[in-house]
Every structure is written in C-alpha cells, then in structure tokens.
Write a protein that holds these residues in place. Structure first.
Motif, PDB file in Angstrom:
ATOM      1  N   SER A 172      44.843 -11.612 -48.715  1.00 56.15           N
ATOM      2  CA  SER A 172      45.080 -12.239 -50.020  1.00 56.15           C
ATOM      3  C   SER A 172      46.584 -12.452 -50.252  1.00 56.15           C
ATOM      4  CB  SER A 172      44.486 -11.386 -51.145  1.00 56.15           C
ATOM      5  OG  SER A 172      45.089 -10.106 -51.168  1.00 56.15           O
TER       6      SER A 172
ATOM      7  N   ARG B 242      48.631 -16.065 -50.808  1.00 57.16           N
ATOM      8  CA  ARG B 242      49.557 -16.266 -51.915  1.00 57.16           C
ATOM      9  C   ARG B 242      50.932 -16.717 -51.411  1.00 57.16           C
ATOM     10  NH1 ARG B 242      50.704 -13.801 -56.898  1.00 57.16           N
ATOM     11  NH2 ARG B 242      52.582 -14.840 -57.656  1.00 57.16           N
TER      12      ARG B 242
ATOM     13  N   GLU C 155      51.139 -20.371 -50.647  1.00 50.54           N
ATOM     14  CA  GLU C 155      51.330 -21.215 -51.832  1.00 50.54           C
ATOM     15  C   GLU C 155      52.772 -21.173 -52.341  1.00 50.54           C
ATOM     16  OE1 GLU C 155      48.522 -19.980 -54.834  1.00 50.54           O
ATOM     17  OE2 GLU C 155      46.864 -20.235 -53.409  1.00 50.54           O
ATOM     18  N   ASP C 156      53.329 -19.955 -52.401  1.00 45.63           N
ATOM     19  CA  ASP C 156      54.661 -19.802 -52.995  1.00 45.63           C
ATOM     20  C   ASP C 156      55.783 -20.338 -52.110  1.00 45.63           C
ATOM     21  OD1 ASP C 156      53.435 -18.672 -55.164  1.00 45.63           O
ATOM     22  OD2 ASP C 156      54.071 -16.618 -54.752  1.00 45.63           O
TER      23      ASP C 156
END
Ligand SMILES: *Cc1c(COP(=O)(O)O)cnc(C)c1O
Length: 364
Positions: free
Chosen positions: A21, A25, A28-29
C-alpha cells in the motif's frame, strides 16, 4: 494498475520488501503530491509540502517510539554505517572507554570505527560461539563509568536478537537497523537508537536516529557540521538538502505500522510469521538445523543449514523457481537466511514452510 500479481516473495536481507500500500501511494506522490501539481522528488526541501513531510514523519516516529520532550528525532544520510563513526566521534572522548558487546559483523565494524576515537572494551566476544546468541547478563564485562554501552538489538547476518535490552549504568546506544519498530522496545530509556532504513523503514542511504537531549549535549569533539548531532538537531536535520525522498517514505511506513495496530500489532504478526518457519525447522527431524540458540532466535532473520552445501545451493535455486527470492545466507554464516521484516507477508512464510517440507521429503 495493480502489480501484485507480478511480484514474488522477497526474502532479501536489505534493501528489503516494502508494504504494497505504501508503494502504491509513493507511485502517486512521485507524480503529484498533496495536489500541489509537483511530485515529491521535485519540491524544495524548505517549502511547505516538505515541511509537512518532515513534521509527519517525526510525529509518527515519536508516537510509535513513545517519546516525550526529552528526545530528538533525526534523519541523517550515510545509513547505519555512518552512525558507527558519528557516535564515537561525538560521544567517545580520547581518554574514555565505551562498552561494545560483539555479536557479529555489524558490531565488529562499529568497534573498529570507535577505536579511531577512544578506547573500546569488547564487553562480550561472540566469535567463540559463531555468534549463535546474544549475551546474557552474566556474560557481559562492563566498564565502570563507560562513556556509553553500544549493542545491536537484532543481528541480521546470524539471525540472533536480544529478548530485552542489556542492563548497564552507562548510556544505552542501540543499532536497531534490522528490527526497528518490529516489536515494543523501551526506546525512551536509550541515549541513542539508530537504524539504517533499508530493512524495516524505507530506502537505503538514510538512518533514523532517536537521541536523548542529555546525550545530545555531551558532544566531545569539534567536527564538520553535517556530522555534528547538535547542529543537525538545531536545524531539524536540514542543514543541507537532506534525503527528502527517504524521509517521505519513512513517514508512510510509520503510518502503515500504526494501521497494523502499532508495535503490539506488528509484534504479534512477526511472532506468528517467524514461528511458521521455526516450526518447519524444528519439525524436520534434523534435516534443517537453526543457527541461533533458541532463546536468541530472531523474528526478522531466520537462519538455518541443510545437511550439505550442495543441498543448500539446490534449495535456493528451487525456491527461486517457486517465486521465493533472496534466501541465500550471508557468506560469513552460509546456509539459508529468510529475512521476514515487518512488511513481509505471512503467506510468504507459509509458502516457504511448505516448500521446506517438500524439499526435505525429496532430499532427506
Ligand atoms: C544493514 C545493517 C547495517 C548497515 O547498514 P548501512 O545502511 O548499509 O550502513 C548496520 N547494522 C545492522 C544491524 C544492519 O542490519
């Protein structure tokens, strides 16, 4: 897009597996963090987004470690090995002695660095027993008035760990590189705890440091600014452009640990995971032989031998064809090492235990 299906079980000792997970993330960042239109790699280290990243990483670390105002949290480049030198450079005066139990390669290296600055008392010499356990109280020779006592809570290469911190009157310094935040630990009782990130916390090249303020103030030598804990603390670990990406990843890993039920939740999972593999060793009728003595068994690195080196080679190769990688032991111990850090899934432990049983039946 989810890539779970193309990932395999990664038993690598470090750099090591990250929580999926968190990886998603990060993906995306890297493109656009906090809806700023700029990715995490591209932001100024003095702007509000990276302020937020540092603040959150620090707060989450404080909360996991149970720290009050007596401690500072630092993020410093150079990995754990930089701490081997920085600690004696700052805290071991020429005319003083520090206690270092030697529980294998990493403490041996730390001792070598410390000797460049002051005197080291090797408070326990594990070489005689092949580093198969961590010292009990009656095996330690302590120096009255030692500048500090340095130990390694989990010995990555040998698969040994302390069940509890050693007892000494000297300020406690701990290398927790391979079991940081893997179980509840009295962090606040330590003068200094450090961990290279690449086992349990994030990308390599960076270390997390928890330092008590009374220790911080004991700096005994003038050195370059970047290697001076006081100067780093005064500037929030941002004396120069710091390893921002690593700190960002650590912050996400800390949040993930909170989501797993904090250190107690993580420790329960780690106990369950390691038991699956230790049971496979103990139930093999002697085909597999554990390296660590039972009361020093690590829940992060499970080390064992097979009847001969040929079988060990075959084991590693065959495991790889079953999507299990990174099982070859460190050259100084040989055999097999399964590193199963916080982010390693329980399914991978079951998969390995099943494979071990099959392999023993076929080759036993
Ligand atoms: C991996 C490891 C180190 C070395 O870490 P670097 O970041 O490569 O310097 C030191 N101590 C322990 C216990 C380790 O597991």
């Amino acid at each position: 897009m989810t890539t779970t299906s193309s990932r395999i079980f990664n038993f690598s000792a470090g750099p090591a597996v990250m929580p999926e997970s968190v990886l998603e993330r990060i993906r995306e960042d890297v493109w656009n963090i906090d809806d700023s239109g700029i990715g995490v790699l591209e932001h100024s280290h003095r702007g509000p987004v990276i302020d937020r990243v540092f603040e959150e990483a620090t707060d989450r670390c404080r909360s996991l470690a149970g720290l009050g105002d007596d401690h500072e949290v630092l993020f410093l480049a150079g990995g754990a090995s930089m701490q081997f030198g920085m600690i004696p450079m700052n805290y071991l005066p020429d005319d003083a002695t520090a206690d270092y139990p030697d529980t294998g390669t990493w403490t041996t290296k730390a001792i070598k660095e410390a000797r460049k600055f002051g005197t080291v008392n090797v408070a326990f010499d594990g070489s005689a027993c092949g580093y198969d356990h961590c010292p009990k109280a009656n095996e330690l020779s302590l120096t009255p008035g030692a500048a500090y006592f340095h130990y390694c809570s989990n010995n990555t290469i040998y698969g040994t760990r302390y069940a509890a911190p050693p007892v000494t009157n000297a300020p406690l310094v701990c290398d927790a590189s391979s079991d940081m935040f893997a179980r509840p630990w009295p962090f606040a009782d330590h003068a200094l705890v450090y961990a290279g990130a690449q086992k349990n916390l994030g990308p390599s090249g960076l270390a997390l440091i928890i330092i008590r303020k009374d220790m911080l103030e004991k700096g005994c030598r003038e050195t370059i600014d970047l290697l001076d804990y006081r100067k780093q603390a005064a500037q929030g670990s941002r004396l120069n452009t710091p390893p921002v990406f690593g700190v960002y990843c650590m912050g996400l890993v800390f949040e993930w640990i909170h989501e797993q039920g904090g250190l107690i939740g993580i420790a329960n999972r780690n106990a369950e995971k390691s038991k699956i593999i230790y049971d496979a060793i103990d139930g093999s009728g002697g085909f597999y032989r554990g390296h660590a003595q039972n009361d020093s068994r690590s829940e992060m690195n499970v080390t064992f031998r097979l009847p001969n080196e040929e079988l060990e080679k075959a084991f590693v190769t065959e495991a790889k064809s079953h999507d299990m990688d990174g099982l070859k032991g460190h050259r100084s111990v040989g055999g097999i090492r399964a590193s199963i850090y916080n982010a390693f899934p329980v399914e991978g432990c079951r998969s390995l235990a099943g494979f071990m049983a099959d392999f023993a039946t076929k080759n036993g």
